[in-house]
Design an enzyme around this catalytic site. Structure first.
Site, PDB file in Angstrom:
ATOM      1  N   CYS A   1       0.843  -1.199   0.000  1.00 48.92           N
ATOM      2  CA  CYS A   1       0.000   0.000   0.000  1.00 48.92           C
ATOM      3  C   CYS A   1       0.877   1.248   0.000  1.00 48.92           C
ATOM      4  O   CYS A   1       1.446   1.589  -1.027  1.00 48.92           O
ATOM      5  CB  CYS A   1      -0.992  -0.045   1.155  1.00 48.92           C
ATOM      6  SG  CYS A   1      -2.447   0.951   0.808  1.00 48.92           S
TER       7      CYS A   1
ATOM      8  N   GLU B   1      -1.670  -8.960   3.370  1.00 49.89           N
ATOM      9  CA  GLU B   1      -1.556  -9.538   4.721  1.00 49.89           C
ATOM     10  C   GLU B   1      -2.905  -9.921   5.325  1.00 49.89           C
ATOM     11  O   GLU B   1      -2.956 -10.641   6.309  1.00 49.89           O
ATOM     12  CB  GLU B   1      -0.813  -8.565   5.658  1.00 49.89           C
ATOM     13  CG  GLU B   1      -1.557  -7.308   6.074  1.00 49.89           C
ATOM     14  CD  GLU B   1      -1.401  -6.134   5.108  1.00 49.89           C
ATOM     15  OE1 GLU B   1      -1.133  -6.385   3.915  1.00 49.89           O
ATOM     16  OE2 GLU B   1      -1.575  -4.980   5.529  1.00 49.89           O
TER      17      GLU B   1
ATOM     18  N   HIS C   1      -3.668  -4.903   0.330  1.00 49.61           N
ATOM     19  CA  HIS C   1      -3.108  -5.462   1.568  1.00 49.61           C
ATOM     20  C   HIS C   1      -3.156  -6.985   1.552  1.00 49.61           C
ATOM     21  O   HIS C   1      -4.113  -7.579   2.052  1.00 49.61           O
ATOM     22  CB  HIS C   1      -3.885  -4.938   2.777  1.00 49.61           C
ATOM     23  CG  HIS C   1      -3.652  -3.497   3.051  1.00 49.61           C
ATOM     24  ND1 HIS C   1      -2.624  -3.046   3.849  1.00 49.61           N
ATOM     25  CD2 HIS C   1      -4.288  -2.386   2.601  1.00 49.61           C
ATOM     26  CE1 HIS C   1      -2.643  -1.726   3.896  1.00 49.61           C
ATOM     27  NE2 HIS C   1      -3.640  -1.289   3.144  1.00 49.61           N
TER      28      HIS C   1
HETATM   29  N1  GLN Z   1      -1.833   6.851   2.854  1.00 54.76           N
HETATM   30  C1  GLN Z   1      -1.951   6.103   1.667  1.00 54.76           C
HETATM   31  C2  GLN Z   1      -3.300   6.287   0.998  1.00 54.76           C
HETATM   32  O1  GLN Z   1      -4.242   6.692   1.616  1.00 54.76           O
HETATM   33  C3  GLN Z   1      -1.674   4.628   1.905  1.00 54.76           C
HETATM   34  C4  GLN Z   1      -2.674   3.979   2.781  1.00 54.76           C
HETATM   35  C5  GLN Z   1      -2.222   2.644   3.305  1.00 54.76           C
HETATM   36  O2  GLN Z   1      -1.043   2.353   3.272  1.00 54.76           O
HETATM   37  N2  GLN Z   1      -3.116   1.853   3.865  1.00 54.76           N
HETATM   38  O3  GLN Z   1      -3.438   5.994  -0.166  1.00 54.76           O
END
Ligand code: GLN
Length: 537
Positions: free
Chosen positions: A383, A512, A510
């Site tokens: 992410c 995970e 994600h």
């Molecule tokens: N801050 C980033 C976004 O909002 C990544 C978010 C995250 O890593 N969950 O896109």
């Protein structure tokens, strides 16, 4: 359907969620279909807006629900499919009751905690029951500690619910702490007695007491607890500190035959005792691995045990798969800014940059990504970690000096990560990100496709607002960045990789949240394999 309610006493952080999940594991291994859920007494509608300092990780489900991290344990320990119906907070309960009041649904009555709020909680129990007819046992964990004022309405609702569905269909399990007083050399049962007394005052007699204990639980103490807490001696179960891994918890609880006690209480006694060979084999691989790798996780909430919970667990799953212990070095990204990547993470076998929000530590993470790229150390960006890799590549390979995400610099000269149009007008913070499972297309011939076993489509969970900016896609690709997956619906970039590198991969989603003990996520498995190779060089 049969119901198990798990409450906690004495202190928080007792491992109540793990105890509940372990009971789920044992019952599933007896061939029963279980479903798990959590009731959280706090007033937030969901934990999505809470700081990791308050709450640890926010766990995301397929349907986009942002939930308590215990739901992560539930999904890793059991196979029941969870949805937003399986995490109820006081915030949701009150929100619904007040909306009903505004619509006039209470027909002029005075709206009260009892019955209207407790009815709403029971209604949720009935809805979950109706929506899951195939479930044999619904296991509900109640957050917080018995005696907290904010938990009272949940306890009262469960008392009423048990009466309505018949006590023979309900098993109350209370998890408590037996503190060991060093100076006296003794384990103390009084806090347990008092906490059970509190529960009984509220009209609930626990059927089973799980005693969290550092030492073993001797016969005298078992008898004492049984006597004063009004339960049978055999229903006092020890839950010891496990030596190596949380995946030992079901094996530990099985020693006092908790699954037998539960099925007896619920009249499910005909099920066979659990065959846990697969689980035991996994635990053995975690405890006695052949190889070892060191992986740095460079984040912002690194001192918190729980902030990157699912990532740590996924590394353990992938490690076990490769018969490898993953030694995790938790690195504060700001330390890389202060001391340089080489001195902080110079000797690791892999670098993982997890998700995150806000600009603290960003430059340190960018340095980590650069160090991994230039020194051919396996890199896995999740992410935010994928966005970091994109920014780093734009700046240092494409020569776009000043490239950034508009999250960190609104006026960035080269906004390689930015908001999509539909995100721009949003003001509410809660539940407004791109959330939950979405389908993406994998491109053949890429490392990602290879790791996923060359399937064409994947479904992964999201939680972010910002995206790879398609205006820069061509420039980055021309400079060697490979896009290995895009979302099926909108063509948003999902996975990036570098072909000339042993393992350099970033995922906008994600992974995970979909890794399990005997089913490591393919991207984690690939990352750990690459780290292992690096360590053997
Ligand atoms: N801050 C980033 C976004 O909002 C990544 C978010 C995250 O890593 N969950 O896109």
């Amino acid at each position: 359907m049969k119901y198990i309610f798990v409450t906690g006493g004495v202190v928080s952080s007792l491992g109540k969620g793990l105890a509940a999940a372990s009971i789920g594991t044992l019952l599933e291994h007896r061939g029963l279909t279980t479903l798990m859920q959590k009731f959280d007494p706090y007033l937030n509608v969901d934990p999505g807006t809470m700081s990791p300092y308050q709450h640890g990780e926010v766990y995301v489900l397929d349907d986009g629900a942002e939930t308590d991290l215990d739901l992560g344990h539930y999904e890793r320990f059991t196979s029941g499919v969870l949805s937003r119906m399986n995490n109820l907070t006081s915030g949701q309960v009150f929100d619904t009751v007040i909306k009903k009041e505004r619509r006039g649904e209470f027909l002029g009555k005075t709206v009260q905690f009892i019955p209207h709020v407790t009815d709403e909680i029971k209604l949720r129990m009935h809805q979950v029951t109706e929506n899951n007819p195939e479930t044999d046992v619904l296991i509900t964990e109640i957050g917080g500690t018995v005696g907290d004022m904010e938990g009272l309405l949940f306890i009262e609702a469960l008392r009423q619910f048990a009466l309505e569905v018949g006590k023979e269909n309900v098993c109350f399990i209370h998890v408590t702490l037996l503190p060991y007083i060093k100076a006296a050399g003794e384990v103390k049962t009084k806090p347990t007695q008092q906490s059970v007394a509190k529960l009984r005052e509220l009209g609930i007699q626990p059927d089973i007491i799980i005693c969290r204990t550092e030492a073993d639980l001797d016969e005298d103490n078992r008898k004492k607890i049984a006597m004063f807490c009004n339960v049978e001696r055999k229903n006092v179960v020890a839950f010891r500190d496990v030596a190596h891994t949380i995946y030992e918890c079901p094996l530990d609880l099985r020693r006092d035959k908790i699954d037998r006690l539960v099925v007896d209480k619920l009249g499910l006694g005909h099920t066979p005792s659990p065959a846990l060979e697969d689980w035991e084999r996994f635990v053995q691989r975690v405890i006695h691995p052949k190889h070892k790798v060191t992986i740095a996780v460079a984040g912002k909430y690194i001192e918190l045990q729980d902030a990157y919970k699912s990532i740590y667990e996924s590394l353990i799953h992938a490690g076990a798969h490769h018969d490898t212990k993953v030694h995790i070095v938790r690195v504060e990204a700001e330390a890389i800014e202060d001391h340089g990547a080489k001195s902080v993470i110079g000797d690791v076998d892999g670098i993982l940059v997890p998700g995150g929000f806000g600009d603290r530590g960003i430059e340190g993470k960018i340095q980590a990504a650069r160090y991994a790229r230039e020194n051919k150390i396996p890199y896995f960006g999740i992410c935010l970690g994928m966005q970091i890799a994109t920014i780093e590549y734009a700046r240092n390979v494409c020569g776009l000096k000043g490239a950034n995400s508009t999250e960190f610099n609104k006026g960035a000269k080269y906004p390689v990560i930015c908001l999509q149009e539909e995100q721009k007008g949003i003001e509410d913070m809660g539940a407004t990100m791109r959330l939950g499972s979405c389908e993406s297309i994998l491109f053949t011939g890429t490392k990602a496709a290879d790791l996923y076993g060359n399937i064409e489509r994947i479904h992964e969970r999201h939680r972010h607002r910002y995206e790879f900016n398609s205006d820069y896609q061509e420039r980055l690709q021309d400079a060697g960045l490979v896009i290995s997956s895009v979302s099926a619906e909108a063509g948003l970039v999902e996975i990036i990789e570098l072909p000339e590198h042993p393992f350099y991969l970033g995922a906008q989603f994600h992974p995970e949240f979909q890794s399990k003990p005997n089913h490591p996520h393919p991207l984690f498995a690939g990352f750990v394999a690459a780290a292992l190779e690096h360590s053997q060089k």
